[in-house]
Write an enzyme that holds these catalytic residues in place. Structure first.
Site, PDB file in Angstrom:
ATOM      1  N   GLY A  11      13.994  63.060  34.840  1.00  0.00           N
ATOM      2  CA  GLY A  11      12.654  63.462  34.399  1.00  0.00           C
ATOM      3  C   GLY A  11      11.962  62.293  33.737  1.00  0.00           C
ATOM      4  O   GLY A  11      12.568  61.211  33.577  1.00  0.00           O
ATOM      5  N   ASP A  12      10.673  62.481  33.391  1.00  0.00           N
ATOM      6  CA  ASP A  12       9.881  61.439  32.714  1.00  0.00           C
ATOM      7  C   ASP A  12       9.744  60.154  33.527  1.00  0.00           C
ATOM      8  O   ASP A  12       9.623  59.069  32.965  1.00  0.00           O
ATOM      9  CB  ASP A  12      10.489  61.072  31.336  1.00  0.00           C
ATOM     10  CG  ASP A  12      10.751  62.289  30.485  1.00  0.00           C
ATOM     11  OD1 ASP A  12       9.923  63.204  30.537  1.00  0.00           O
ATOM     12  OD2 ASP A  12      11.771  62.314  29.778  1.00  0.00           O
ATOM     13  N   ASN A  37       8.297  73.491  29.586  1.00  0.00           N
ATOM     14  CA  ASN A  37       9.386  72.780  28.903  1.00  0.00           C
ATOM     15  C   ASN A  37       9.347  71.272  29.091  1.00  0.00           C
ATOM     16  O   ASN A  37      10.040  70.544  28.405  1.00  0.00           O
ATOM     17  CB  ASN A  37      10.749  73.302  29.364  1.00  0.00           C
ATOM     18  CG  ASN A  37      10.906  73.309  30.866  1.00  0.00           C
ATOM     19  OD1 ASN A  37       9.943  73.476  31.600  1.00  0.00           O
ATOM     20  ND2 ASN A  37      12.112  73.134  31.328  1.00  0.00           N
ATOM     21  N   HIS A  40       3.945  66.142  31.365  1.00  0.00           N
ATOM     22  CA  HIS A  40       3.474  65.054  32.213  1.00  0.00           C
ATOM     23  C   HIS A  40       2.362  64.334  31.475  1.00  0.00           C
ATOM     24  O   HIS A  40       1.376  64.947  31.078  1.00  0.00           O
ATOM     25  CB  HIS A  40       2.920  65.598  33.527  1.00  0.00           C
ATOM     26  CG  HIS A  40       3.981  66.121  34.433  1.00  0.00           C
ATOM     27  ND1 HIS A  40       3.712  66.776  35.586  1.00  0.00           N
ATOM     28  CD2 HIS A  40       5.320  66.055  34.341  1.00  0.00           C
ATOM     29  CE1 HIS A  40       4.844  67.111  36.173  1.00  0.00           C
ATOM     30  NE2 HIS A  40       5.830  66.697  35.422  1.00  0.00           N
ATOM     31  N   THR A 301       7.046  66.544  25.427  1.00  0.00           N
ATOM     32  CA  THR A 301       6.991  67.903  24.904  1.00  0.00           C
ATOM     33  C   THR A 301       7.558  67.972  23.491  1.00  0.00           C
ATOM     34  O   THR A 301       7.008  68.626  22.620  1.00  0.00           O
ATOM     35  CB  THR A 301       7.785  68.865  25.817  1.00  0.00           C
ATOM     36  OG1 THR A 301       7.170  68.854  27.097  1.00  0.00           O
ATOM     37  CG2 THR A 301       7.779  70.293  25.285  1.00  0.00           C
ATOM     38  N   LEU A 333       6.871  49.120  35.659  1.00  0.00           N
ATOM     39  CA  LEU A 333       7.395  47.783  35.945  1.00  0.00           C
ATOM     40  C   LEU A 333       6.928  46.788  34.878  1.00  0.00           C
ATOM     41  O   LEU A 333       7.653  45.861  34.505  1.00  0.00           O
ATOM     42  CB  LEU A 333       6.916  47.342  37.343  1.00  0.00           C
ATOM     43  CG  LEU A 333       7.499  46.039  37.857  1.00  0.00           C
ATOM     44  CD1 LEU A 333       9.023  46.119  37.984  1.00  0.00           C
ATOM     45  CD2 LEU A 333       6.897  45.659  39.210  1.00  0.00           C
ATOM     46  N   ASP A 334       5.720  47.000  34.352  1.00  0.00           N
ATOM     47  CA  ASP A 334       5.163  46.105  33.325  1.00  0.00           C
ATOM     48  C   ASP A 334       6.032  46.040  32.069  1.00  0.00           C
ATOM     49  O   ASP A 334       6.055  45.024  31.377  1.00  0.00           O
ATOM     50  CB  ASP A 334       3.748  46.571  32.944  1.00  0.00           C
ATOM     51  CG  ASP A 334       3.720  48.050  32.563  1.00  0.00           C
ATOM     52  OD1 ASP A 334       4.084  48.874  33.413  1.00  0.00           O
ATOM     53  OD2 ASP A 334       3.375  48.371  31.409  1.00  0.00           O
TER      54      ASP A 334
END
Ligand code: GDP
Length: 425
Positions: A11-12, A37, A40, A301, A333-334
């Site tokens: 996730g994330d 839960n 985004h 969250t 990527l930064d």
């Protein structure tokens, strides 16, 4: 055309940004599983938002945003999020809620909290938003569908069936007060009226949109490794975040799926309990966590600090394979621009000393240690670069190396949290 945006990892991964970007060219965006839960993060012309339950198409007035039957619908949370958008000047989005979607009840949240308390140290790191109790009830067939909210006799009967057991557990296992049915009926009636204009048969809507050649976007929550069947069980979520489930949870035929965008970060991050082979600690972890994402790696969250590590090619290759990705989107990527050299986990060493490159089941995974390869860093800030070809050579080499490792083409690279910070290859 049906496209899915899903996560390769824990996730994330940055799915919200990618969905928001693709939503610009979509007619329909659908949430097909999970509930409030996860979060985004989206940064666009209206500001920064953490969406929990609303589909990421809500910033585009032309998009129809669907809450599919597979979602755990917390009505209060949904109304609260809509209100939040209104307060910040976002035009009212088009929302459709499936009449077959099930309703997350106040007792689901309570049971989630009480159960984590009861488990103590053995808890699963739940966000305590009621998701596991909700899906348990759904599959035990004591859940309540949105359509049942509009018939008082049916609702009363459904609640009576569910509450016999709930109250028994509340009183005897958790030593709490039982649910007051009359108060609950009044509460549900009020919420049901508030969402009535949004409720419809979304399955028909989607089939018709598909037939008419509309662009439909399925938005996954969490990632492969949280899938109850294919992930790191029991440190998983309670509904499938796989593109394959997307059609089921939304209400679309499986053959309609044309593109699967599998999102992964240029390093690893995970929130919640469970094995995480690449977990870093100390100053190295603190620095990566601080530099990660748009404001450090903290749960959208829960605000919990995320565990961080270097890119895990073993886990990601597996995640990409199980999603059936047609392409990989590499985000954040930064963030790696400060490093002299960048470790990448290319294999695991198991507890009995074997090197493996296939992601194992949880008991073996628990004993694994990372085996790293090292790539030279690019030591510069790549935010603001508009073309892939203009990235520093070592940065492109890193992307190409990851692409070989995950065995799937990377066509989009994200070099900043904002919508426009995206490079196409
Ligand atoms: P999701 O649940 O998959 O949508 O991911 P989250 O929103 O929870 O986490 C992704 C984090 O990375 C958020 O803080 C985003 O704003 C951020 N983000 C996404 N893409 C990029 C990127 O390319 N660079 C940076 N620095 N941050 C990004």
């Amino acid at each position: 055309m049906v496209q899915a945006v899903v996560g390769a990892n824990w996730g994330d991964e940055g799915k919200g940004k990618v969905t928001d970007l693709l939503a610009e060219k979509s007619d329909v965006v659908i949430r097909f599983q999970g509930g409030a839960n996860a979060g985004h993060t989206i940064i666009n012309e209206y500001g920064k938002f953490a969406l929990h339950l609303l589909p990421s198409g809500v910033f585009h007035p032309q998009v129809i945003n669907v809450i599919g039957p597979g979602v755990a619908l917390n009505i209060e949370a949904l109304l609260h999020e809509l209100q939040g958008l209104r307060e910040r000047g976002v035009p009212d989005p088009q929302i459709r809620i499936s009449d077959r979607c099930q309703v997350l009840m106040p007792w689901h949240v309570d049971f989630d909290k009480f159960e984590e308390e009861r488990l103590g140290k053995q808890s699963f790191g739940s966000t305590k938003s009621g998701i596991a109790p909700f899906y348990s009830d759904k599959y035990a067939k004591v859940g309540i569908q949105v359509c049942q909210l509009y018939d008082e006799a049916i609702l009363r009967e459904r609640l009576a069936i569910a509450l016999v057991k709930k109250n028994c557990l509340l009183e005897n296992l958790y030593h709490k007060a039982p649910v007051d049915v009359e108060a609950l009926m009044a509460y549900l009636k009020d919420l049901a009226e508030k969402i009535r204009p949004m409720v419809c048969d979304t399955t028909r809507l989607l089939h018709e949109a598909d037939k008419a050649g509309k662009v439909i976007l399925l938005e996954g929550q969490l990632g492969t490794l949280r899938d109850p069947d294919h992930g790191i069980y029991p440190y998983t979520t309670s509904s499938s975040p796989l593109a394959g489930y997307g059609c089921v949870g939304a209400g679309l035929p499986p053959r309609s799926l044309t593109d699967i965008f599998c999102v992964t970060k240029a390093y690893s991050s995970a929130v919640g309990a469970g094995p995480f082979v690449c977990r870093l600690s100390g100053d190295t972890a603190d620095e990566l966590r601080r530099r990660g994402g748009d404001a450090g790696e903290f749960g959208a969250t829960t605000g919990r600090p995320r565990d961080v590590g270097w890119f895990d090619a073993v886990a990601t290759r597996y995640g990409v394979m199980v999603q059936g990705a047609t392409e990989v989107v590499l985000t954040n990527l930064d963030v790696l621009g400060y490093l002299d050299e960048i470790p990448v986990c290319v294999a695991y060493e198991t507890a009995d000393g074997q090197q493996i490159t296939d992601f194992p089941a949880t008991p073996v995974l628990m004993g694994c240690k990372p085996v790293y390869d090292k790539l030279p860093g690019w030591k510069s800030d790549i935010r603001g670069i508009k073309r892939y070809e203009d990235l520093p050579e070592n940065c492109r080499k890193y992307v190409e190396y990851i692409e070989r490792q995950v065995e799937c083409p990377i066509r989009m690279v994200s070099n900043g949290p904002k919508r426009e910070e995206i490079l196409y290859r």
